[in-house]
Design a protein around this motif. Structure first.
Motif, PDB file in Angstrom:
ATOM      1  N   GLN A 137       0.653  -0.973  -0.502  1.00  0.00           N
ATOM      2  CA  GLN A 137       0.104   0.170  -0.122  1.00  0.00           C
ATOM      3  C   GLN A 137       0.754   1.594  -0.037  1.00  0.00           C
ATOM      4  O   GLN A 137       0.445   1.978  -0.789  1.00  0.00           O
ATOM      5  N   SER A 140       2.108   1.891  -3.323  1.00  0.00           N
ATOM      6  CA  SER A 140       0.986   2.602  -4.781  1.00  0.00           C
ATOM      7  C   SER A 140       1.447   3.726  -4.954  1.00  0.00           C
ATOM      8  O   SER A 140       1.764   4.354  -4.688  1.00  0.00           O
ATOM      9  N   SER A 143      -1.204   6.794  -4.555  1.00  0.00           N
ATOM     10  CA  SER A 143      -2.005   7.470  -3.608  1.00  0.00           C
ATOM     11  C   SER A 143      -1.078   6.642  -2.286  1.00  0.00           C
ATOM     12  O   SER A 143      -0.796   6.427  -0.986  1.00  0.00           O
TER      13      SER A 143
ATOM     14  N   GLU B 267      -4.894   1.847  -7.798  1.00  0.00           N
ATOM     15  CA  GLU B 267      -6.595   1.749  -7.156  1.00  0.00           C
ATOM     16  C   GLU B 267      -7.336   1.516  -6.308  1.00  0.00           C
ATOM     17  O   GLU B 267      -7.946   1.302  -5.941  1.00  0.00           O
ATOM     18  N   PHE B 268      -7.479   0.961  -7.563  1.00  0.00           N
ATOM     19  CA  PHE B 268      -8.815  -0.513  -7.819  1.00  0.00           C
ATOM     20  C   PHE B 268      -8.742  -1.118  -6.276  1.00  0.00           C
ATOM     21  O   PHE B 268      -7.833  -2.191  -5.845  1.00  0.00           O
ATOM     22  N   GLY B 269      -9.664  -0.957  -5.073  1.00  0.00           N
ATOM     23  CA  GLY B 269     -10.333  -1.780  -4.679  1.00  0.00           C
ATOM     24  C   GLY B 269     -10.773  -2.631  -4.478  1.00  0.00           C
ATOM     25  O   GLY B 269     -11.680  -2.722  -5.566  1.00  0.00           O
ATOM     26  N   SER B 270     -11.076  -3.617  -3.522  1.00  0.00           N
ATOM     27  CA  SER B 270     -12.418  -4.086  -3.471  1.00  0.00           C
ATOM     28  C   SER B 270     -13.711  -3.795  -2.667  1.00  0.00           C
ATOM     29  O   SER B 270     -14.191  -2.474  -2.347  1.00  0.00           O
ATOM     30  N   ALA B 273     -15.416  -0.392  -3.287  1.00  0.00           N
ATOM     31  CA  ALA B 273     -14.592   0.599  -4.167  1.00  0.00           C
ATOM     32  C   ALA B 273     -14.338   0.568  -5.571  1.00  0.00           C
ATOM     33  O   ALA B 273     -13.007   0.116  -5.932  1.00  0.00           O
ATOM     34  N   ASP B 274     -15.119  -1.419  -5.075  1.00  0.00           N
ATOM     35  CA  ASP B 274     -14.101  -1.605  -7.051  1.00  0.00           C
ATOM     36  C   ASP B 274     -14.927  -0.932  -7.993  1.00  0.00           C
ATOM     37  O   ASP B 274     -15.748   0.129  -8.132  1.00  0.00           O
ATOM     38  N   SER B 278     -18.230   1.409  -8.376  1.00  0.00           N
ATOM     39  CA  SER B 278     -18.525   2.936  -8.169  1.00  0.00           C
ATOM     40  C   SER B 278     -18.540   3.300  -9.498  1.00  0.00           C
ATOM     41  O   SER B 278     -18.687   4.527  -9.382  1.00  0.00           O
ATOM     42  N   ASN B 293     -19.133 -11.038  -5.655  1.00  0.00           N
ATOM     43  CA  ASN B 293     -18.799  -9.408  -4.864  1.00  0.00           C
ATOM     44  C   ASN B 293     -19.760  -8.604  -6.003  1.00  0.00           C
ATOM     45  O   ASN B 293     -20.433  -7.087  -4.340  1.00  0.00           O
ATOM     46  N   ASN B 297     -21.729  -6.258  -1.994  1.00  0.00           N
ATOM     47  CA  ASN B 297     -21.032  -4.537  -2.522  1.00  0.00           C
ATOM     48  C   ASN B 297     -21.857  -3.617  -3.121  1.00  0.00           C
ATOM     49  O   ASN B 297     -22.042  -2.512  -2.468  1.00  0.00           O
TER      50      ASN B 297
END
Lengths: 311, 445
Positions: A137, A140, A143, B267-270, B273-274, B278, B293, B297
């Motif tokens: 993280q 990254s 960010s 930056e891709f989150g799960s 934040a997917d 989004s 998923n 979510n």
């Protein structure tokens, strides 16, 4: 040592024999452990490296085939050796320098020093997957903390773990974070340096840098030597970091994090080519052994022992 | 005096060694106590290993095992969860040590590899006694369990790659939400319509092929469903269609820019934040399991559709790629007959239906999947997923690990990574990969 004494003097008194046996008894936990858990497996894998052992059904003697394949045909063997060499070359000196500097800083007489020491030592007790995920993280590209800080000083940080040119530097950077372990060793040694040496140097008008260069440094060389030898061995064995940070051993972009042990692991547990993996481990053993030998040979040139050399 | 002491000494050493060995042995037993016959008389107790440790699958499998244990009084199944990262190395170690679990969930792609290395038990004698085991399963899954004409596993579940698309976004830009793109060309048109660019940054990315599929799947889609190896085991990496597919992927990368892609990807989150949920990405090529998923979510009113992967050219086929898991009896397990009984139970239509219903997995049992298409307990979306899956499995290819090059993928991926970085052309990449993999095959032959 006990064995050596037995050989030197052919006739031992009863008391000496008894003492030697007691000596053996006290070191027996190590001897037993070493023979069963180290020497046994080592001999087995030495033999295994000349076979096509696959753990479950095959173990035929195939001579030097594994080694021939390794040196002549396996492209990834050379790639993994290069990656590991690169890592060792930067990781070992950087962590040694880093921990010496840190130890010197933390050896100053400042109030609340124990708090700082604790803080800098803390990363050393955190280890494993949690730390790697944290660093993924922090690294990254947009960010992450690392690039955010770089941006403050006007530097556009690289894509770290996504760019094959930066993956290994990223790992080396990450390892610098946990120099606390070695730092502790240096700190203990620094506190053993006799203060009268500094005092007399100060009276002679030596600057702080000169005192460090000519008193501190020579007196801690035995520990630097020890640190360099052990961390070289450790650096060659890098595996976990690459395995975790590349999503279960996908080797990183363009195989840039395919370290020697990761390649060995893939051969053993993906291809079930355990004989080949054992051959690889033998080659690594020889590499590390010869480097350690070179280190030992070079040592007298720069390592100073307080009481003079014992030989 | 001395002598007595000496014998005392050696006794202590022996005792110490024994203690040490015993202490080390103890740990093993805890993990694999499969020989236990249970307390109640003749009951055979068997140990079942899987990596379903939490959530829907864990609940489903525990319920099923309980049903099985109460339904008869001959076999008692004990469920053991092993973490995903450990399960197969642990089982390999236990097979080598001669004390394996009785049934284990294994990767469908390496059944033959394990059969060849004698890590799994030949089940042909049990399967031959059945009437028609074959017709239970999708044919492409059934094929994977054979090594030298003997079956070594039973397929359990599977998956397939499809397109998920955001219907609201389609409507917003005037595309018909009921006609998803059918060819690569159409996909490109749709994506251009969906893209929203604001200065240097993208507010919405219509589609990017590597989110979330590998270039290998696109290569297979273009090349008539032929993967890096054809059915005879020939290396088929450097083909004109595959070069084409990689060029197509490069075009997409050039269009959005490698920097954009890298930074978005990082930056891709799960969860919430997917990027698909989004709204950042409108069309996403992905494993059909992705539905769970969305279920967990996505907001209630999230309006999405599923479609097969588009065709490379009109009429070339909606080729897709899949994987899955099988049930195996590790080599050396003590009660293969009881193990097989349990495996048969797990692959029966009723149980498969139940597992699918509770976990939304695509099952290996054809009838179970078709039953789920119209299952009253599933909502419309759930039924749509099973309908899509059942249809897509017809053109889904499973790519078992080639026995002559089990670890080939790093060779191919390395070349493709270098191509994506602009260090070589697709042609050069595949040519180099072809040569490297052929070299690996030669080493292993």
């Amino acid at each position: 040592m006990a064995v050596a004494t037995i050989k030197q003097k052919k006739k031992m008194s009863k008391k000496q024999k008894k003492d030697a046996l007691w000596g053996l008894f006290f070191v027996s936990p190590f001897i037993i452990g070493f023979v069963i858990f180290m020497l046994g497996p080592m001999l087995f894998s030495f033999y295994g490296s000349f076979t096509n052992y696959n753990l479950t059904s095959k173990m035929d003697f195939i001579g030097f085939n594994n080694f021939r394949r390794m040196f002549n045909q396996d492209e990834l063997f050379w790639k993994s050796l290069y990656n590991t060499g690169y890592y060792v070359l930067f990781n070992v000196p950087l962590t040694a320098i880093g921990s010496v500097l840190l130890a010197v800083l933390l050896n100053q007489q400042v109030r609340g020093m124990s708090v700082f020491r604790t803080i800098f030592y803390l990363p050393a007790i955190l280890s494993g997957v949690a730390v790697y995920v944290l660093w993924m993280q922090m690294l990254s590209p947009t960010s992450g903390l690392v690039n955010t800080i770089l941006a403050w000083i006007g530097v556009q940080g690289p894509a770290w773990l996504f760019d094959p040119q930066w993956t290994k530097p990223a790992l080396i950077l990450m390892k610098l974070w946990s120099v606390g372990g070695a730092m502790l060793l240096y700190l203990a040694t620094l506190q053993n340096v006799p203060t009268q040496l500094y005092e007399s140097a100060e009276i002679d008008g030596a600057s702080a840098f000169k005192r460090f260069r000519h008193i501190t440094l020579p007196l801690i060389t035995p520990i630097i030597f020890y640190d360099v030898v052990t961390s070289t061995i450790g650096a060659f064995q890098i595996f976990q970091e690459a395995y975790v940070m590349t999503e279960s051993g996908t080797n990183g972009p363009a195989n840039s994090l395919l370290f020697y042990n990761l390649h060995m692991w893939n051969k053993a547990f993906v291809a079930f080519d355990m004989g080949y993996a054992m051959a690889m481990s033998m080659v690594l053993f020889v590499i590390v052994l010869s480097l350690t030998f070179v280190n030992l040979k070079l040592a007298p040139r720069w390592v100073h022992y307080g009481g003079g050399r014992s030989e | 005096m001395v002598k007595r002491k000496k014998s005392w000494l050696s006794l202590t050493i022996t005792a110490g060694t024994a203690l040490l060995l015993a202490a080390c042995g103890g740990e093993n037993e805890e993990g694999t106590g499969s020989e236990g016959t249970g307390d109640d008389g003749d009951k055979v107790s068997i140990e079942f290993w899987s990596f379903w440790g939490s959530g829907l699958r864990r609940d489903a499998i525990e319920e099923i095992i309980e049903d099985f244990n109460t339904s008869q009084d001959e076999i008692e199944v004990e469920y053991v969860y092993q973490p995903w990262g450990d399960i197969w190395t642990k089982s390999l170690a236990s097979i080598a040590a001669g004390d394996p679990p009785d049934v284990i969930v294994q990767d469908i792609n390496s059944v033959q590899q394990r059969a060849e290395a004698q890590q799994s038990t030949n089940l042909q004698e049990y399967i031959s006694q059945e009437d028609d085991m074959e017709s239970l399963f999708y044919p492409h899954l059934w094929e994977t369990v054979f090594y030298e004409e003997n079956a070594y596993a039973l397929p359990f579940n599977t998956d397939t790659q499809v397109l998920f698309y955001n219907k609201d976004a389609f409507e917003e830009v005037g595309l018909d939400p009921e006609t998803p793109p059918a060819t690569w060309e159409e996909l490109e048109e749709y994506a251009r319509a969906l893209d929203v660019q604001n200065g240097d940054s993208w507010e919405r990315i219509g589609f990017y092929p590597l989110w979330n599929l590998g270039s290998d799947v696109w290569a297979l889609n273009a090349d008539n469903g032929v993967s890096w190896f054809d059915e005879e085991g020939n290396v088929t990496i450097n083909t004109p269609e595959k070069v084409d597919a990689l060029e197509w992927i490069l075009e997409w990368q050039d269009y959005y820019g490698a920097n954009t892609i890298n930074s978005y990807e990082a930056e891709f989150g799960s969860g919430v934040a997917d990027p698909f949920i989004s709204g950042l990405v409108s069309i996403r090529a992905q494993n059909i399991n992705y539905y769970t998923n969305l279920l967990e979510n996505a907001p209630e009113d999230f309006n999405f559709g599923v479609a097969p992967l588009p065709e490379y050219e009109e009429g070339s086929g909606n080729w897709s790629w899949g994987g899955g898991f099988v049930l195996e009896v590790p080599y050396g397990a003590e009660n293969p007959e009881a193990s097989y009984e349990f495996m048969k139970y797990l692959t029966s239509t009723e149980v498969q239906e139940k597992f699918g219903l509770n976990s939304f997995d695509i099952m290996a049992n054809q009838e179970a999947n078709t039953n789920l298409i119209s299952h009253p307990d599933l909502d419309e979306e759930g039924q749509m997923i099973y309908e899509m899956a059942d249809r897509n499995l017809e053109s889904t290819v499973i790519t078992p690990v080639p026995l002559t090059a089990p670890d080939f993928s790093s060779l191919v991926n390395g070349e493709i990574d270098n191509m994506m970085l602009g260090n070589q052309s697709p042609e050069e990449a595949l040519e180099a990969a072809q040569a490297s993999v052929e070299n690996l095959v030669e080493q292993n032959e």
